[in-house]
Design a protein around this motif. Structure first.
Motif, PDB file in Angstrom:
ATOM      1  N   THR A   6      48.480  -5.056  -0.757  1.00  0.00           N
ATOM      2  CA  THR A   6      47.886  -3.889  -1.402  1.00  0.00           C
ATOM      3  C   THR A   6      47.281  -2.956  -0.369  1.00  0.00           C
ATOM      4  O   THR A   6      46.628  -3.390   0.575  1.00  0.00           O
ATOM      5  CB  THR A   6      46.797  -4.321  -2.392  1.00  0.00           C
ATOM      6  N   LEU A   7      47.496  -1.658  -0.567  1.00  0.00           N
ATOM      7  CA  LEU A   7      46.976  -0.618   0.317  1.00  0.00           C
ATOM      8  C   LEU A   7      46.431   0.507  -0.548  1.00  0.00           C
ATOM      9  O   LEU A   7      47.102   0.970  -1.469  1.00  0.00           O
ATOM     10  CB  LEU A   7      48.103  -0.074   1.210  1.00  0.00           C
ATOM     11  N   LEU A   8      45.209   0.946  -0.249  1.00  0.00           N
ATOM     12  CA  LEU A   8      44.618   2.099  -0.913  1.00  0.00           C
ATOM     13  C   LEU A   8      44.417   3.187   0.126  1.00  0.00           C
ATOM     14  O   LEU A   8      43.836   2.938   1.179  1.00  0.00           O
ATOM     15  CB  LEU A   8      43.272   1.742  -1.545  1.00  0.00           C
ATOM     16  N   GLU A  20      20.568  13.200  -5.480  1.00  0.00           N
ATOM     17  CA  GLU A  20      19.933  12.437  -6.548  1.00  0.00           C
ATOM     18  C   GLU A  20      20.948  11.855  -7.539  1.00  0.00           C
ATOM     19  O   GLU A  20      20.602  11.042  -8.391  1.00  0.00           O
ATOM     20  CB  GLU A  20      18.943  13.316  -7.332  1.00  0.00           C
ATOM     21  N   SER A  21      22.213  12.268  -7.429  1.00  0.00           N
ATOM     22  CA  SER A  21      23.226  11.809  -8.381  1.00  0.00           C
ATOM     23  C   SER A  21      23.498  10.319  -8.207  1.00  0.00           C
ATOM     24  O   SER A  21      23.598   9.812  -7.091  1.00  0.00           O
ATOM     25  CB  SER A  21      24.527  12.601  -8.175  1.00  0.00           C
ATOM     26  N   ASN A  22      23.610   9.615  -9.319  1.00  0.00           N
ATOM     27  CA  ASN A  22      23.952   8.192  -9.290  1.00  0.00           C
ATOM     28  C   ASN A  22      25.453   7.958  -9.452  1.00  0.00           C
ATOM     29  O   ASN A  22      25.898   6.817  -9.467  1.00  0.00           O
ATOM     30  CB  ASN A  22      23.203   7.454 -10.407  1.00  0.00           C
ATOM     31  N   PHE A  23      26.208   9.063  -9.592  1.00  0.00           N
ATOM     32  CA  PHE A  23      27.654   8.932  -9.793  1.00  0.00           C
ATOM     33  C   PHE A  23      28.336   8.654  -8.461  1.00  0.00           C
ATOM     34  O   PHE A  23      28.117   9.351  -7.480  1.00  0.00           O
ATOM     35  CB  PHE A  23      28.222  10.205 -10.413  1.00  0.00           C
ATOM     36  N   ASP A  24      29.155   7.610  -8.421  1.00  0.00           N
ATOM     37  CA  ASP A  24      29.888   7.215  -7.219  1.00  0.00           C
ATOM     38  C   ASP A  24      31.352   7.077  -7.602  1.00  0.00           C
ATOM     39  O   ASP A  24      31.708   6.194  -8.394  1.00  0.00           O
ATOM     40  CB  ASP A  24      29.330   5.890  -6.693  1.00  0.00           C
ATOM     41  N   VAL A  25      32.196   7.936  -7.063  1.00  0.00           N
ATOM     42  CA  VAL A  25      33.621   7.915  -7.426  1.00  0.00           C
ATOM     43  C   VAL A  25      34.240   6.552  -7.142  1.00  0.00           C
ATOM     44  O   VAL A  25      35.043   6.036  -7.929  1.00  0.00           O
ATOM     45  CB  VAL A  25      34.386   9.035  -6.691  1.00  0.00           C
ATOM     46  N   GLY A  26      33.860   5.951  -6.015  1.00  0.00           N
ATOM     47  CA  GLY A  26      34.418   4.640  -5.681  1.00  0.00           C
ATOM     48  C   GLY A  26      34.033   3.571  -6.671  1.00  0.00           C
ATOM     49  O   GLY A  26      34.862   2.758  -7.094  1.00  0.00           O
ATOM     50  N   VAL A  29      34.954   5.213 -10.704  1.00  0.00           N
ATOM     51  CA  VAL A  29      36.309   5.645 -11.050  1.00  0.00           C
ATOM     52  C   VAL A  29      37.371   4.781 -10.371  1.00  0.00           C
ATOM     53  O   VAL A  29      38.180   4.128 -11.029  1.00  0.00           O
ATOM     54  CB  VAL A  29      36.533   7.134 -10.685  1.00  0.00           C
ATOM     55  N   VAL A  30      37.369   4.771  -9.039  1.00  0.00           N
ATOM     56  CA  VAL A  30      38.460   4.102  -8.315  1.00  0.00           C
ATOM     57  C   VAL A  30      38.451   2.595  -8.543  1.00  0.00           C
ATOM     58  O   VAL A  30      39.487   1.991  -8.846  1.00  0.00           O
ATOM     59  CB  VAL A  30      38.419   4.437  -6.813  1.00  0.00           C
ATOM     60  N   SER A  31      37.298   1.962  -8.405  1.00  0.00           N
ATOM     61  CA  SER A  31      37.236   0.503  -8.599  1.00  0.00           C
ATOM     62  C   SER A  31      37.688   0.087  -9.993  1.00  0.00           C
ATOM     63  O   SER A  31      38.523  -0.827 -10.128  1.00  0.00           O
ATOM     64  CB  SER A  31      35.821  -0.014  -8.321  1.00  0.00           C
ATOM     65  N   ARG A  59      32.777   3.444   0.507  1.00  0.00           N
ATOM     66  CA  ARG A  59      31.795   2.364   0.703  1.00  0.00           C
ATOM     67  C   ARG A  59      31.858   1.354  -0.438  1.00  0.00           C
ATOM     68  O   ARG A  59      31.807   0.138  -0.224  1.00  0.00           O
ATOM     69  CB  ARG A  59      30.382   2.944   0.806  1.00  0.00           C
ATOM     70  N   ALA A  60      31.964   1.872  -1.666  1.00  0.00           N
ATOM     71  CA  ALA A  60      32.056   0.981  -2.823  1.00  0.00           C
ATOM     72  C   ALA A  60      33.337   0.163  -2.776  1.00  0.00           C
ATOM     73  O   ALA A  60      33.342  -1.021  -3.139  1.00  0.00           O
ATOM     74  CB  ALA A  60      31.985   1.787  -4.116  1.00  0.00           C
ATOM     75  N   ILE A  61      34.411   0.780  -2.325  1.00  0.00           N
ATOM     76  CA  ILE A  61      35.686   0.058  -2.225  1.00  0.00           C
ATOM     77  C   ILE A  61      35.578  -1.074  -1.218  1.00  0.00           C
ATOM     78  O   ILE A  61      36.051  -2.195  -1.451  1.00  0.00           O
ATOM     79  CB  ILE A  61      36.828   1.027  -1.852  1.00  0.00           C
ATOM     80  N   LEU A  62      34.963  -0.800  -0.070  1.00  0.00           N
ATOM     81  CA  LEU A  62      34.780  -1.845   0.935  1.00  0.00           C
ATOM     82  C   LEU A  62      33.973  -3.014   0.354  1.00  0.00           C
ATOM     83  O   LEU A  62      34.322  -4.182   0.546  1.00  0.00           O
ATOM     84  CB  LEU A  62      34.065  -1.280   2.162  1.00  0.00           C
TER      85      LEU A  62
END
Length: 201
Positions: A6-8, A20-26, A29-31, A59-62
């Motif tokens: 697998t490769l992203l 201040e946003s708590n939204f993290d795309v990784g 959404v992506v995870s 960072r979230a993906i890692l």
């Protein structure tokens, strides 16, 4: 890949998001998309370049997928990128730099790096022409993944040749800075994919 690896490539992100946003795309959404496809780990992740809309979610993906390798090209030392490399090292992810002219096998596919050039030197801030561009092939099928490479990088790739691919991931979200007529003619894709927003010129 045919061998199950697998490769992203890139992990999204928001340009100009509020601190201040708590939204993290990784994370948000992506995870979940990867988990919904039954993917619990990644063999490799690639960063095309260090703009926030490409590395913001990495960072979230890692943390969530613990990839074995992180592929990068040549990027400037800026805080967000450097922090990402530090996090990858802390998690035991091997950082691998790729430049034009390299060819390697990944999960039964052949990957050829087309940009950046080996002698490319990034500026002081991230730029689209820092993009790591790769051509992935398996048997008679190929895809060219352009990141955000713009006309100057495309011209160098056209001069080197060997760009023909069945599928083109269109450069820079379909912007007029990329996918020049000469580059498009050299790739001559049957299909193209563009990550594009409204009024994205």
């Amino acid at each position: 890949t045919p061998d199950g690896k697998t490769l992203l490539i890139d992990a999204g992100g928001l340009v100009g998001a509020s601190p201040e946003s708590n939204f993290d795309v990784g994370e948000d959404v992506v995870s979940p998309v990867l988990w919904s496809r039954g993917i619990r780990g990644l063999d490799a992740v690639a960063i095309t370049h260090a703009h926030a809309d490409h590395i913001g979610g990495m960072r979230a993906i890692l943390a969530n997928f613990r990839p074995r390798e992180l592929w990068v090209g040549r990027n400037p030392d800026v805080p967000q990128y450097d922090a990402l490399l530090d996090e990858a090292s802390r998690l035991g992810t091997r950082i691998v730099r790729h430049t034009a002219g390299e060819t390697f096998i990944f999960g039964g596919t052949t990957i050829r790096a087309l940009a950046p050039d080996r002698d490319y030197r990034p500026g002081s801030v991230p730029a689209n022409n820092d993009s790591l561009v790769m051509r992935v092939s398996y048997g008679g099928t190929s895809a060219l993944l352009e990141g955000d490479a713009e006309a100057p990088s495309e011209a160098r790739m056209v001069a080197e040749g060997g760009l023909k691919a069945d599928l083109l991931k269109v450069g820079h979200h379909g912007s007029k800075t990329s996918t020049t007529p000469a580059f498009l003619a050299a790739v001559a894709p049957s299909y193209s994919v563009s990550s594009v927003g409204r009024r994205n010129l």
